[in-house]
Design a protein around this motif. Structure first.
Motif, PDB file in Angstrom:
ATOM      1  N   ALA A   1      -4.946  -2.688   6.881  1.00  0.00           N
ATOM      2  CA  ALA A   1      -4.171  -2.755   6.751  1.00  0.00           C
ATOM      3  C   ALA A   1      -2.523  -2.356   7.629  1.00  0.00           C
ATOM      4  CB  ALA A   1      -3.956  -2.504   5.374  1.00  0.00           C
ATOM      5  N   VAL A   2      -2.288  -2.840   7.608  1.00  0.00           N
ATOM      6  CA  VAL A   2      -0.787  -1.900   9.018  1.00  0.00           C
ATOM      7  C   VAL A   2       0.467  -2.597   8.940  1.00  0.00           C
ATOM      8  CG1 VAL A   2      -0.212  -2.448  11.844  1.00  0.00           C
ATOM      9  CG2 VAL A   2      -2.961  -3.219  11.191  1.00  0.00           C
ATOM     10  N   ASP A   3       1.336  -1.006   8.847  1.00  0.00           N
ATOM     11  CA  ASP A   3       2.284  -1.128   8.235  1.00  0.00           C
ATOM     12  C   ASP A   3       3.353  -1.455   9.945  1.00  0.00           C
ATOM     13  OD1 ASP A   3       2.966   0.681  10.296  1.00  0.00           O
ATOM     14  OD2 ASP A   3       3.047   2.794   8.730  1.00  0.00           O
ATOM     15  N   SER A   4       4.430  -1.512   9.039  1.00  0.00           N
ATOM     16  CA  SER A   4       5.740  -1.972  10.337  1.00  0.00           C
ATOM     17  C   SER A   4       5.897  -1.289  11.478  1.00  0.00           C
ATOM     18  CB  SER A   4       7.199  -1.924   9.229  1.00  0.00           C
ATOM     19  OG  SER A   4       7.636  -0.696   9.261  1.00  0.00           O
ATOM     20  N   LYS A   5       5.286  -0.035  12.024  1.00  0.00           N
ATOM     21  CA  LYS A   5       5.486   0.472  12.750  1.00  0.00           C
ATOM     22  C   LYS A   5       3.928   0.523  13.175  1.00  0.00           C
ATOM     23  CE  LYS A   5       8.402   4.672  10.738  1.00  0.00           C
ATOM     24  NZ  LYS A   5       7.656   6.181  10.342  1.00  0.00           N
TER      25      LYS A   5
ATOM     26  N   ILE B   1       0.878  -1.069   0.086  1.00  0.00           N
ATOM     27  CA  ILE B   1       0.381  -0.113   0.495  1.00  0.00           C
ATOM     28  C   ILE B   1       1.216   1.304   0.152  1.00  0.00           C
ATOM     29  CG2 ILE B   1      -1.898   0.989   1.115  1.00  0.00           C
ATOM     30  CD1 ILE B   1      -2.627  -1.162   2.548  1.00  0.00           C
ATOM     31  N   ASN B   2       0.523   1.903  -0.927  1.00  0.00           N
ATOM     32  CA  ASN B   2       1.393   3.424  -1.524  1.00  0.00           C
ATOM     33  C   ASN B   2       3.162   2.565  -1.029  1.00  0.00           C
ATOM     34  OD1 ASN B   2      -0.616   5.309  -1.576  1.00  0.00           O
ATOM     35  ND2 ASN B   2      -0.937   4.885   0.740  1.00  0.00           N
ATOM     36  N   GLY B   3       3.597   2.276  -1.742  1.00  0.00           N
ATOM     37  CA  GLY B   3       5.102   1.534  -1.306  1.00  0.00           C
ATOM     38  C   GLY B   3       5.373   0.985   0.224  1.00  0.00           C
ATOM     39  N   MET B   4       4.858   0.641   0.929  1.00  0.00           N
ATOM     40  CA  MET B   4       5.363   0.251   2.846  1.00  0.00           C
ATOM     41  C   MET B   4       4.293  -1.152   2.420  1.00  0.00           C
ATOM     42  SD  MET B   4       3.762   3.017   4.711  1.00  0.00           S
ATOM     43  CE  MET B   4       2.484   3.368   3.874  1.00  0.00           C
ATOM     44  N   ARG B   5       5.275  -2.285   2.838  1.00  0.00           N
ATOM     45  CA  ARG B   5       4.427  -3.143   2.870  1.00  0.00           C
ATOM     46  C   ARG B   5       3.571  -2.878   3.814  1.00  0.00           C
ATOM     47  NH1 ARG B   5       6.316  -7.937   5.632  1.00  0.00           N
ATOM     48  NH2 ARG B   5       5.440 -10.093   5.085  1.00  0.00           N
ATOM     49  N   CYS B   6       2.320  -4.044   4.421  1.00  0.00           N
ATOM     50  CA  CYS B   6       1.268  -4.388   5.200  1.00  0.00           C
ATOM     51  C   CYS B   6       0.955  -5.336   5.456  1.00  0.00           C
ATOM     52  CB  CYS B   6       0.253  -2.935   4.452  1.00  0.00           C
ATOM     53  SG  CYS B   6       0.669  -1.202   4.792  1.00  0.00           S
ATOM     54  N   GLU B   7       0.722  -6.039   5.985  1.00  0.00           N
ATOM     55  CA  GLU B   7       0.032  -6.752   7.394  1.00  0.00           C
ATOM     56  C   GLU B   7      -1.174  -6.701   7.273  1.00  0.00           C
ATOM     57  OE1 GLU B   7       2.401  -9.705   9.726  1.00  0.00           O
ATOM     58  OE2 GLU B   7       2.834  -7.759  10.350  1.00  0.00           O
ATOM     59  N   GLU B   8      -2.536  -7.510   6.869  1.00  0.00           N
ATOM     60  CA  GLU B   8      -3.901  -7.399   6.500  1.00  0.00           C
ATOM     61  C   GLU B   8      -4.853  -8.483   7.661  1.00  0.00           C
ATOM     62  OE1 GLU B   8      -7.340  -6.793   3.484  1.00  0.00           O
ATOM     63  OE2 GLU B   8      -6.248  -7.527   2.598  1.00  0.00           O
ATOM     64  N   VAL B   9      -5.115  -7.803   8.401  1.00  0.00           N
ATOM     65  CA  VAL B   9      -6.632  -8.906   8.767  1.00  0.00           C
ATOM     66  C   VAL B   9      -7.861  -8.434   8.596  1.00  0.00           C
ATOM     67  CG1 VAL B   9      -7.226  -9.095  11.297  1.00  0.00           C
ATOM     68  CG2 VAL B   9      -4.546  -8.595  11.184  1.00  0.00           C
ATOM     69  N   ILE B  10      -8.745  -9.811   8.659  1.00  0.00           N
ATOM     70  CA  ILE B  10      -9.881  -8.894   7.859  1.00  0.00           C
ATOM     71  C   ILE B  10     -10.738  -9.954   9.576  1.00  0.00           C
ATOM     72  CG2 ILE B  10     -11.589 -10.463   6.863  1.00  0.00           C
ATOM     73  CD1 ILE B  10      -9.513  -8.611   4.700  1.00  0.00           C
ATOM     74  N   LEU B  11     -11.707  -9.087   9.829  1.00  0.00           N
ATOM     75  CA  LEU B  11     -12.540  -9.314  11.224  1.00  0.00           C
ATOM     76  C   LEU B  11     -13.853  -8.987  10.917  1.00  0.00           C
ATOM     77  CD1 LEU B  11     -10.777  -5.945  12.034  1.00  0.00           C
ATOM     78  CD2 LEU B  11     -11.012  -7.308  13.742  1.00  0.00           C
ATOM     79  N   THR B  12     -14.440 -10.151  11.179  1.00  0.00           N
ATOM     80  CA  THR B  12     -16.212 -10.603  10.072  1.00  0.00           C
ATOM     81  C   THR B  12     -16.579 -10.761  11.842  1.00  0.00           C
ATOM     82  OG1 THR B  12     -15.834 -12.777  10.800  1.00  0.00           O
ATOM     83  CG2 THR B  12     -15.601 -11.292   8.466  1.00  0.00           C
TER      84      THR B  12
END
Length: 200
Positions: free
Chosen positions: A147-151, A123-134
């Motif tokens: 989506a959460v970045d490295s920070k 996302i915008n050149g950043m590697r992010c981790e994605e979590v799906i909530l239901t």
């Protein structure tokens, strides 16, 4: 408007609001929550479906979005409507705060939602981790993607409701700063022409 603000809430929160069985998803959410909790204040600028800013500290917030600016100091809510220069003052219930308060979800992610780890995405050149909530039970929100970045900061949130409508929010700026408690209270001197309507 309340529905849209509820969606905003989901952005800003370290999303302590959700719970399930996926260990990696839990690790991402816990990391985001810990990063948020150690700050003496956080300011977020966002755009997407809605544009605005929010400042946060504990259960306090100042939200400026869609022509309405709201201050909440943990007890009293002031909502200033720019178009008619009117300030509504209330002592909201927990349910009412949940509809507008980005902090309402904190501390609840062990109940009410399942979450799964969806891998990484750019996302915008950043590697992010994605979590799906239901949600565990049927409600208006059908699915939330974060989506959460490295920070450990949330950078993108996508929400889908039960009617299939979607909302997207992109965090443009996320910064920590020292915010005093008085920052989260409405100051009538700053709005001398505003009509104050006390609904308490």
């Amino acid at each position: 408007m309340k529905y849209h603000i509820l969606l905003i809430l989901m952005i800003i929160l370290p999303l302590q609001a959700f719970a399930q069985k996926d260990a990696r998803a839990r690790e991402v959410l816990d990391g985001m929550s810990a990063e948020y909790s150690k700050s003496a204040g956080t300011t977020i600028v966002f755009d997407g479906t809605l544009k605005g800013t929010i400042a946060l500290k504990g259960d306090k917030f100042v939200l400026d979005c869609g022509g309405i600016k709201s201050w909440f100091d943990g007890e009293t809510l002031w909502s200033y409507v720019e178009d008619n220069e009117e300030v509504n003052v209330s002592s909201p219930t927990a349910e009412e705060i949940q509809a507008i308060n980005p902090y309402a979800m904190i501390g609840m992610y062990k109940n009410g939602f399942n979450y799964t780890y969806a891998g990484t995405k750019n996302i915008n050149g950043m590697r992010c981790e994605e979590v799906i909530l239901t949600p565990e039970k049927k409600q208006d929100i059908k699915k939330i993607s974060i989506a959460v970045d490295s920070k450990k900061h949330p950078v993108y949130v996508r929400l889908e409701n039960s009617q299939g409508d979607t909302q997207e929010f992109k965090v443009k700026e996320y910064k920590t700063q020292n915010l005093t408690d008085t920052f989260f209270r409405f100051n009538p001197k700053d709005y001398p022409n505003a009509e104050i309507i006390d609904l308490r």
